[in-house]
Design a protein around this motif. Structure first.
Motif, PDB file in Angstrom:
ATOM      1  N   LEU A 133      20.629  -7.339  19.495  1.00 55.70           N
ATOM      2  CA  LEU A 133      21.353  -8.304  19.079  1.00 55.70           C
ATOM      3  C   LEU A 133      21.452  -8.249  17.609  1.00 55.70           C
ATOM      4  O   LEU A 133      20.421  -8.041  16.610  1.00 55.70           O
ATOM      5  N   ASN A 134      22.697  -8.038  17.117  1.00 56.50           N
ATOM      6  CA  ASN A 134      23.165  -7.696  15.791  1.00 56.50           C
ATOM      7  C   ASN A 134      23.417  -8.920  14.662  1.00 56.50           C
ATOM      8  O   ASN A 134      23.707 -10.048  15.268  1.00 56.50           O
ATOM      9  N   LYS A 135      23.453  -9.095  13.563  1.00 56.52           N
ATOM     10  CA  LYS A 135      23.850  -9.955  12.675  1.00 56.52           C
ATOM     11  C   LYS A 135      22.951 -11.404  12.563  1.00 56.52           C
ATOM     12  O   LYS A 135      23.436 -12.271  12.410  1.00 56.52           O
ATOM     13  N   ILE A 136      21.688 -10.717  12.634  1.00 53.91           N
ATOM     14  CA  ILE A 136      20.614 -11.946  12.561  1.00 53.91           C
ATOM     15  C   ILE A 136      20.474 -12.609  11.393  1.00 53.91           C
ATOM     16  O   ILE A 136      19.870 -13.515  11.231  1.00 53.91           O
ATOM     17  N   ASP A 137      21.251 -11.771  10.155  1.00 50.89           N
ATOM     18  CA  ASP A 137      21.091 -12.306   8.969  1.00 50.89           C
ATOM     19  C   ASP A 137      21.842 -13.650   8.589  1.00 50.89           C
ATOM     20  O   ASP A 137      21.925 -14.069   7.596  1.00 50.89           O
ATOM     21  N   LEU A 138      22.878 -14.035   9.624  1.00 50.46           N
ATOM     22  CA  LEU A 138      23.968 -14.891   9.356  1.00 50.46           C
ATOM     23  C   LEU A 138      23.400 -16.061   9.654  1.00 50.46           C
ATOM     24  O   LEU A 138      22.538 -16.397  10.850  1.00 50.46           O
ATOM     25  N   PRO A 139      23.721 -17.354   9.021  1.00 52.40           N
ATOM     26  CA  PRO A 139      23.184 -18.595   9.307  1.00 52.40           C
ATOM     27  C   PRO A 139      23.797 -19.173  10.817  1.00 52.40           C
ATOM     28  O   PRO A 139      22.915 -19.881  11.310  1.00 52.40           O
ATOM     29  N   ALA A 140      24.871 -18.543  11.315  1.00 53.58           N
ATOM     30  CA  ALA A 140      25.099 -19.029  12.722  1.00 53.58           C
ATOM     31  C   ALA A 140      24.511 -18.376  13.884  1.00 53.58           C
ATOM     32  O   ALA A 140      24.738 -18.385  15.013  1.00 53.58           O
ATOM     33  N   SER A 141      23.647 -17.265  13.505  1.00 54.35           N
ATOM     34  CA  SER A 141      23.081 -16.629  14.493  1.00 54.35           C
ATOM     35  C   SER A 141      21.935 -17.459  15.488  1.00 54.35           C
ATOM     36  O   SER A 141      21.373 -18.308  14.946  1.00 54.35           O
ATOM     37  N   GLU A 142      22.455 -17.127  16.806  1.00 50.95           N
ATOM     38  CA  GLU A 142      21.513 -17.954  17.858  1.00 50.95           C
ATOM     39  C   GLU A 142      20.905 -16.733  18.879  1.00 50.95           C
ATOM     40  O   GLU A 142      21.465 -16.940  19.934  1.00 50.95           O
ATOM     41  N   LEU A 163      15.932  -7.509  17.830  1.00 49.51           N
ATOM     42  CA  LEU A 163      16.842  -8.193  16.679  1.00 49.51           C
ATOM     43  C   LEU A 163      17.078  -7.658  15.320  1.00 49.51           C
ATOM     44  O   LEU A 163      16.127  -7.037  14.609  1.00 49.51           O
ATOM     45  N   VAL A 164      18.214  -7.403  15.030  1.00 47.84           N
ATOM     46  CA  VAL A 164      18.659  -6.382  13.781  1.00 47.84           C
ATOM     47  C   VAL A 164      19.769  -6.918  13.058  1.00 47.84           C
ATOM     48  O   VAL A 164      20.476  -7.833  13.270  1.00 47.84           O
TER      49      VAL A 164
END
Length: 599
Positions: A133-142, A163-164
């Motif tokens: 699962l990419n882009k976990i640094d974004l606020p919209a990550s679920e 998670l990356v």
């Protein structure tokens, strides 16, 4: 280092823009494969058009050396694949060269249509799949919701998904460990006769044809004489090497490894993708199963704006075809556009990429005719012929019926836009197959005629859903259709470049719209120009471009009215003669603009 247990071959698969190339960059960077000063974004995307569009077009490989946490050294062979449906062929053949896949899913968007298509290809290839699962640094990550979606929609276990953030590098260490711990090593026998799969080939101006190979059994060395089992051709090996990602020469490639070779091969067409390579003497007798060759599904004409540039266009196409085995072309001529080429593509994006490369890399201004698909013409005597160009339609009196290709389209769309998507599919003669929900999004499955999809369906879909829908399709076969050939006539002369196949029920509306559009695009001449749409010689729509009018009576100051009448009659006769013999200049941009209509 050459032990099979210490080798891992894998590919990265994902939907468009979910972060495949960025993750590949981080894997290369964190293992020190490339010096920090040489790192750049999208390192494996070598073409200028890939960097500009932000997409991967050509699958690229790289060899990574990694020391795991247990202290063991591993060789990782990575293939970064495209995400767009048009380049699915690149994905499928890459799958055959590796044993595992990293499934990258955007944790803010979840499973998309191309995610499904690529996962099913990986499952068919019997791959071990590691969800990332990419882009976990974004606020919209679920991540929790997306893990549930992966399990519900795809049906694979996502409880141990990694998670990356490929952008920041968070979690990439865990990906490297998962590659060596969870992906299987290749199988093979170093002592067996050489058996290698030809995965890809391209032309290098210095080295000739470069061949990407996966060694299944045996060892490939410089100076060996190899044989292509499909063609029977024999070549001496000049060079053996690996990509790091620069080309680096090595002494040999053993079973389980991925690398390249050069062997004095002159043309790319001499190397068939999926062929088995073995030794000339003492080689293997069993060929690998290989895989099917790509079949173009969209055809269009490419003509130079300046007819004098035809030899330049031919030379440019020959050079492009050296590096793109899925692209086909043949000479054709048009009364309106002169000499050009009928070209076959895997889809509209493939068409756009080739056209952009021709204009950018070779400086050729092009006119592109209406995209078309392959129709089957079933003759009255039972014969069946494939028709690539609507202008080649035989006499309808000898035709029993026409068949058109259909596709099964999978569309993932947020619920608020579902009605617009269903309306669009219905307008394009679609037949609904399934409608389910994956979380807050609907997954719609439709059967659609391919000729309704190829031109602007994707653009319309993105417009109707503000860019939130994702779309993928698979060919399903041919069905009989009520199709007719609509011919456009300008000044009573047929224009082959604007001849299109349309459904009979929509022919009149399409013809009227094309006539109205051409009326706006064709400049006025000194004579009246009729624009007509015809089916089997019957006119179904007409518009007229009015003529310029010169005031021939301007110099008549008084005198008998018959003098003015005589001048007007003379002008009328002249315009009639001009209309019969006059040549209408159709602007080159009209051939594309007339087809971009919202019907």
């Amino acid at each position: 280092m050459n032990r099979l247990s210490n080798i891992r071959n894998f590919t990265i698969i994902a939907h468009i823009d979910h972060g495949k190339s960025t993750l590949a960059d981080r894997l290369i960077q964190m293992t020190g494969t490339v010096a920090q000063r040489d790192m750049q974004d999208q390192l494996l995307d070598t073409m200028e058009i890939e960097r500009e569009r932000g997409i991967t077009i050509k699958a690229n490989s790289v060899r990574i050396e990694y020391r795991a946490r247990d202290g063991k050294d591993y060789l990782l062979n990575l293939i970064d694949t495209p995400g767009h449906v048009d380049f699915g062929y690149e994905v499928s053949r890459s799958m055959c060269a590796v044993e595992g896949s990293l499934l990258v899913v955007d944790s803010t968007q979840g499973v998309e249509a191309q995610t499904l298509a690529n996962v099913y290809q990986a499952i068919d290839a019997d791959h071990e799949i590691v969800p990332v699962l990419n882009k976990i640094d974004l606020p919209a990550s679920e991540p929790e919701a997306v893990c549930s979606q992966i399990e519900d929609v795809i049906g694979i276990d996502a409880s141990d998904a990694i998670l990356v953030s490929a952008k920041t590098g968070d979690g990439v260490d865990d990906v490297l460990e998962a590659i060596v711990q969870r992906l299987p090593p290749p199988s093979g026998d170093l002592e067996a006769p050489l058996k290698a799969m030809l995965v890809d080939s391209w032309y290098d101006s210095f080295l000739g044809v470069v061949v990407l190979v996966r060694i299944v059994d045996g060892v490939l060395r410089k100076s060996q004489r190899i044989r292509m089992m499909d063609s029977g051709a024999v070549y001496p090996v000049d060079r053996v090497g690996v990509f790091t990602p620069d080309m680096e020469t090595v002494d040999s490639l053993g079973a389980g490894e991925l690398g390249f070779m050069t062997a004095s091969i002159k043309q790319v067409r001499d190397t068939r993708i999926g062929d088995t390579i073995t030794l000339e003497k003492g080689g293997t007798r069993e060929a690998l199963p290989g895989f099917q060759r790509s079949q173009p599904v969209v055809f269009c004409g490419l003509f130079p704006v300046d007819n004098a540039a035809f030899p330049d266009l031919r030379e440019a196409l020959e050079k492009l075809a050296l590096n793109d085995a899925s692209f086909t072309y043949s000479i054709e001529s048009s009364a309106a556009l002169g000499f050009g080429f009928r070209c076959g593509f895997l889809g509209l994006l493939h068409l756009e990429v080739v056209r952009d490369r021709l204009e950018r890399e070779f400086g050729i201004d092009l006119v592109t005719t209406a995209p078309s698909v392959i129709y089957r013409v079933c003759m009255a005597d039972g014969a069946v012929m494939n028709m690539h160009n609507p202008a080649d339609m035989p006499d309808m009196s000898s035709v029993s019926h026409l068949e058109e290709p259909w596709v099964r389209a999978t569309i993932l769309v947020p619920d608020p836009f579902l009605g617009d998507v269903l309306g669009l599919c219905q307008d394009r003669r679609g037949v609904q197959v399934d409608l389910t929900y994956a979380g807050s999004r609907a997954m719609v499955v439709y059967d659609l005629p391919l000729n309704e999809v190829v031109f602007d369906f994707y653009d319309r879909l993105k417009s109707a859903t503000r860019g939130y829908a994702s779309f993928d399709y698979q060919m399903t076969g041919y069905r009989e259709g009520k199709l007719v050939r609509m011919q456009m006539r300008v000044n009573e002369e047929p224009v082959d470049a604007l001849t299109v196949m349309v459904h009979r029920d929509r022919a009149e509306a399409r013809g009227r719209a094309m006539c109205e559009k051409l009326k706006l695009l064709i400049p006025r001449h000194m004579f009246r120009i009729p624009i007509q749409a015809a089916i089997d010689g019957r006119i179904i729509a007409r518009e007229t471009v009015s003529a310029f009018r010169k005031d021939v009576t301007a110099k008549c100051y008084g005198g008998d009215v018959t003098r003015k009448r005589k001048l007007l009659e003379k002008q009328k006769a002249g315009k009639k003669r001009m209309r019969r013999f006059g040549k209408v200049d159709i602007p080159h941009d009209a051939f594309v603009n007339v087809l971009r209509m919202d019907l």
